[in-house]
Design a protein around this motif. Sequence first.
Motif, PDB file in Angstrom:
ATOM      1  N   GLU A  96       0.737  -1.396   0.147  1.00 52.96           N
ATOM      2  CA  GLU A  96       0.034   0.141  -0.127  1.00 52.96           C
ATOM      3  C   GLU A  96       0.876   1.326  -0.065  1.00 52.96           C
ATOM      4  O   GLU A  96       2.062   1.058   0.671  1.00 52.96           O
ATOM      5  CB  GLU A  96      -0.821  -0.205   1.262  1.00 52.96           C
ATOM      6  CG  GLU A  96      -2.029  -0.879   1.263  1.00 52.96           C
ATOM      7  CD  GLU A  96      -2.959  -0.844   2.512  1.00 52.96           C
ATOM      8  OE1 GLU A  96      -3.113   0.480   2.727  1.00 52.96           O
ATOM      9  OE2 GLU A  96      -3.355  -1.706   2.972  1.00 52.96           O
ATOM     10  N   ASP A  97       0.562   2.150  -0.686  1.00 47.03           N
ATOM     11  CA  ASP A  97       1.431   3.398  -0.785  1.00 47.03           C
ATOM     12  C   ASP A  97       0.340   4.729  -0.633  1.00 47.03           C
ATOM     13  O   ASP A  97      -0.907   4.527  -0.611  1.00 47.03           O
ATOM     14  CB  ASP A  97       2.272   3.694  -1.837  1.00 47.03           C
ATOM     15  CG  ASP A  97       1.594   3.677  -3.215  1.00 47.03           C
ATOM     16  OD1 ASP A  97       0.363   4.379  -3.258  1.00 47.03           O
ATOM     17  OD2 ASP A  97       1.777   3.022  -4.085  1.00 47.03           O
ATOM     18  N   HIS A  98       1.007   5.862  -0.399  1.00 50.78           N
ATOM     19  CA  HIS A  98       0.286   7.041  -0.093  1.00 50.78           C
ATOM     20  C   HIS A  98      -0.350   7.599  -1.082  1.00 50.78           C
ATOM     21  O   HIS A  98      -1.494   8.481  -1.038  1.00 50.78           O
ATOM     22  CB  HIS A  98       1.362   8.199   0.147  1.00 50.78           C
ATOM     23  CG  HIS A  98       2.014   8.782  -0.905  1.00 50.78           C
ATOM     24  ND1 HIS A  98       3.211   8.255  -1.659  1.00 50.78           N
ATOM     25  CD2 HIS A  98       1.783  10.005  -1.376  1.00 50.78           C
ATOM     26  CE1 HIS A  98       3.508   9.128  -2.381  1.00 50.78           C
ATOM     27  NE2 HIS A  98       2.700  10.053  -2.641  1.00 50.78           N
ATOM     28  N   MET A  99      -0.218   7.060  -2.228  1.00 51.50           N
ATOM     29  CA  MET A  99      -1.155   7.239  -3.566  1.00 51.50           C
ATOM     30  C   MET A  99      -2.327   6.509  -3.515  1.00 51.50           C
ATOM     31  O   MET A  99      -3.144   6.532  -4.509  1.00 51.50           O
ATOM     32  CB  MET A  99      -0.287   7.006  -4.633  1.00 51.50           C
ATOM     33  CG  MET A  99       1.064   8.115  -4.945  1.00 51.50           C
ATOM     34  SD  MET A  99       1.832   7.828  -6.320  1.00 51.50           S
ATOM     35  CE  MET A  99       2.746   6.286  -6.320  1.00 51.50           C
ATOM     36  N   GLY A 100      -2.564   5.685  -2.713  1.00 48.15           N
ATOM     37  CA  GLY A 100      -3.704   4.903  -2.716  1.00 48.15           C
ATOM     38  C   GLY A 100      -3.435   3.441  -3.521  1.00 48.15           C
ATOM     39  O   GLY A 100      -4.464   2.890  -3.777  1.00 48.15           O
ATOM     40  N   ASN A 101      -2.277   3.118  -3.812  1.00 49.85           N
ATOM     41  CA  ASN A 101      -2.186   1.994  -4.828  1.00 49.85           C
ATOM     42  C   ASN A 101      -2.019   0.880  -3.770  1.00 49.85           C
ATOM     43  O   ASN A 101      -1.691   0.814  -2.657  1.00 49.85           O
ATOM     44  CB  ASN A 101      -0.645   1.921  -5.616  1.00 49.85           C
ATOM     45  CG  ASN A 101      -0.695   3.118  -6.558  1.00 49.85           C
ATOM     46  OD1 ASN A 101      -1.437   3.102  -7.508  1.00 49.85           O
ATOM     47  ND2 ASN A 101       0.292   3.818  -6.546  1.00 49.85           N
ATOM     48  N   VAL A 102      -2.671  -0.287  -4.237  1.00 51.80           N
ATOM     49  CA  VAL A 102      -2.871  -1.406  -3.287  1.00 51.80           C
ATOM     50  C   VAL A 102      -2.414  -2.445  -4.150  1.00 51.80           C
ATOM     51  O   VAL A 102      -3.027  -2.864  -5.462  1.00 51.80           O
ATOM     52  CB  VAL A 102      -4.087  -1.702  -3.077  1.00 51.80           C
ATOM     53  CG1 VAL A 102      -4.281  -3.060  -2.235  1.00 51.80           C
ATOM     54  CG2 VAL A 102      -4.523  -0.595  -1.948  1.00 51.80           C
ATOM     55  N   GLY A 103      -1.243  -3.324  -3.944  1.00 47.73           N
ATOM     56  CA  GLY A 103      -0.974  -4.510  -4.790  1.00 47.73           C
ATOM     57  C   GLY A 103      -0.584  -5.787  -4.102  1.00 47.73           C
ATOM     58  O   GLY A 103      -0.095  -5.597  -2.903  1.00 47.73           O
ATOM     59  N   ASP A 104      -1.061  -6.777  -4.740  1.00 44.15           N
ATOM     60  CA  ASP A 104      -0.895  -8.111  -4.190  1.00 44.15           C
ATOM     61  C   ASP A 104       0.291  -8.717  -4.704  1.00 44.15           C
ATOM     62  O   ASP A 104       0.405  -9.077  -5.821  1.00 44.15           O
ATOM     63  CB  ASP A 104      -1.972  -8.892  -4.415  1.00 44.15           C
ATOM     64  CG  ASP A 104      -2.925  -8.998  -3.187  1.00 44.15           C
ATOM     65  OD1 ASP A 104      -2.639  -8.904  -2.116  1.00 44.15           O
ATOM     66  OD2 ASP A 104      -4.291  -9.388  -3.418  1.00 44.15           O
ATOM     67  N   LEU A 105       1.379  -9.095  -3.678  1.00 44.54           N
ATOM     68  CA  LEU A 105       2.504  -9.615  -4.363  1.00 44.54           C
ATOM     69  C   LEU A 105       2.125 -11.074  -4.189  1.00 44.54           C
ATOM     70  O   LEU A 105       2.219 -11.577  -3.065  1.00 44.54           O
ATOM     71  CB  LEU A 105       3.527  -9.169  -3.512  1.00 44.54           C
ATOM     72  CG  LEU A 105       4.177  -7.799  -3.925  1.00 44.54           C
ATOM     73  CD1 LEU A 105       4.651  -7.009  -2.815  1.00 44.54           C
ATOM     74  CD2 LEU A 105       5.509  -8.009  -5.127  1.00 44.54           C
ATOM     75  N   THR A 106       2.220 -11.610  -5.402  1.00 42.99           N
ATOM     76  CA  THR A 106       1.912 -13.346  -5.068  1.00 42.99           C
ATOM     77  C   THR A 106       3.123 -14.023  -6.117  1.00 42.99           C
ATOM     78  O   THR A 106       3.688 -13.432  -6.761  1.00 42.99           O
ATOM     79  CB  THR A 106       0.532 -13.611  -5.733  1.00 42.99           C
ATOM     80  OG1 THR A 106       0.331 -12.964  -7.011  1.00 42.99           O
ATOM     81  CG2 THR A 106      -0.665 -13.205  -4.879  1.00 42.99           C
ATOM     82  N   PRO A 107       3.072 -15.400  -5.857  1.00 42.24           N
ATOM     83  CA  PRO A 107       4.145 -15.939  -6.513  1.00 42.24           C
ATOM     84  C   PRO A 107       4.391 -15.789  -7.953  1.00 42.24           C
ATOM     85  O   PRO A 107       3.422 -15.791  -8.893  1.00 42.24           O
ATOM     86  CB  PRO A 107       3.912 -17.414  -6.315  1.00 42.24           C
ATOM     87  CG  PRO A 107       3.251 -17.321  -4.886  1.00 42.24           C
ATOM     88  CD  PRO A 107       2.358 -16.165  -5.004  1.00 42.24           C
ATOM     89  N   GLY A 108       5.503 -15.391  -8.416  1.00 41.20           N
ATOM     90  CA  GLY A 108       6.016 -15.152  -9.659  1.00 41.20           C
ATOM     91  C   GLY A 108       5.727 -13.733 -10.277  1.00 41.20           C
ATOM     92  O   GLY A 108       5.960 -13.414 -11.440  1.00 41.20           O
ATOM     93  N   GLY A 109       5.180 -12.872  -9.420  1.00 37.46           N
ATOM     94  CA  GLY A 109       4.637 -11.521  -9.868  1.00 37.46           C
ATOM     95  C   GLY A 109       5.895 -10.439  -9.127  1.00 37.46           C
ATOM     96  O   GLY A 109       6.798 -10.706  -8.730  1.00 37.46           O
ATOM     97  N   VAL A 110       5.814  -9.374  -9.852  1.00 39.60           N
ATOM     98  CA  VAL A 110       6.573  -8.156  -9.644  1.00 39.60           C
ATOM     99  C   VAL A 110       6.016  -7.019  -9.511  1.00 39.60           C
ATOM    100  O   VAL A 110       5.045  -6.586  -9.845  1.00 39.60           O
ATOM    101  CB  VAL A 110       7.577  -8.200 -11.008  1.00 39.60           C
ATOM    102  CG1 VAL A 110       8.374  -6.880 -10.882  1.00 39.60           C
ATOM    103  CG2 VAL A 110       8.525  -9.468 -11.143  1.00 39.60           C
ATOM    104  N   GLN A 111       6.395  -6.168  -8.559  1.00 40.03           N
ATOM    105  CA  GLN A 111       6.265  -4.836  -8.189  1.00 40.03           C
ATOM    106  C   GLN A 111       7.291  -3.947  -8.620  1.00 40.03           C
ATOM    107  O   GLN A 111       8.609  -3.834  -8.182  1.00 40.03           O
ATOM    108  CB  GLN A 111       5.824  -4.638  -6.789  1.00 40.03           C
ATOM    109  CG  GLN A 111       5.676  -3.343  -6.113  1.00 40.03           C
ATOM    110  CD  GLN A 111       5.733  -3.310  -4.725  1.00 40.03           C
ATOM    111  OE1 GLN A 111       4.730  -3.824  -4.012  1.00 40.03           O
ATOM    112  NE2 GLN A 111       6.978  -2.774  -4.052  1.00 40.03           N
TER     113      GLN A 111
END
Length: 306
Positions: A96-111
């Motif tokens: 989660e970040d201050h811009m309101g982005n929410v990301g799910d880091l799951t196997p094989g994924g990249v942020q």
Amino acid sequence: MLNSDALPYVAKIVDSMAVSTRTLASVIASIPTSDGAGVKLRRSLGARSTLRVDPFLMLDEFGTDNPDDYIGGFPPHPHRGFETVTYMLDGHMRHEDHMGNVGDLTPGGVQWMTAGRGIIHSELPQQADGRMRGFQLWINLPSAEKMKPATYRDIPADDIPLAKITGGTVKVIAGTFHGNDTITGPISGLTTEPLFFDVCLDKDTVFEHGLTATHSAFVYAYEGQVEVGPEDSALTLPRQAAGVLTPGDAVRLKALADTRVIVLAGKPINEPVEQQGPFVMNTRKEIEQAISDYRDGTLATVARKE
Ligand code: FE2
């Protein structure tokens, strides 16, 4: 027309056209450390300020089956002046970040997060037990881009192409893979022109790939082991160590066991690097400004998403 005087010259042209295979220039061992709220990891690049491979600032490998080693995660913290790339192999984290982005880091994924002038984010485990494994890489930004607006991309595993090669696979996270097909990863268009492959090789498989001659490069075997360099002078790289490559226009790896190795290359920035914790700028004054901006709440000023 070709006379005998011209022959050495012809030989020289042929020689200069030959592919020069890179070999190991140095090895940066990874050392156990912890970051965030007690997350245990191994740091190679960035363990000391001299251990960088411009434009790459840091490489952390995390991997454990013990929740005590990761459960605290990375509570909210700032960054300025560079990019962070998180590549998950096992486990589930939430960004989660201050811009309101929410990301799910799951196997094989990249942020892929460009901190630019400032971001405040958290990465917290979404599991109470089981395995957590992956990498975080920090890539520097040139001075002209250090204060650009922050951006964030969450790239699920299905959006990252996988090239099949004889005896293995190449996951193309950034840059272009040239094999039977030409495959470009989801990340492109950056000034540092990063190439980021996760290469899986069966024992005895040889992997060769072109690299831009002027780019810095290193490899990191996180399972198995590789030898690096031309066939007649290859050197063995210890597992879980960054093998920094000499200049040249190709990398050659041979798997000494079933192996997984990441290959990274990028265009050097060639600017002074001044780092304090999560801030990476060019001068001490800019670092002091970043600290001051964080303290007074102006480091991350982009409006929150609705
Ligand atoms: Fe972070």
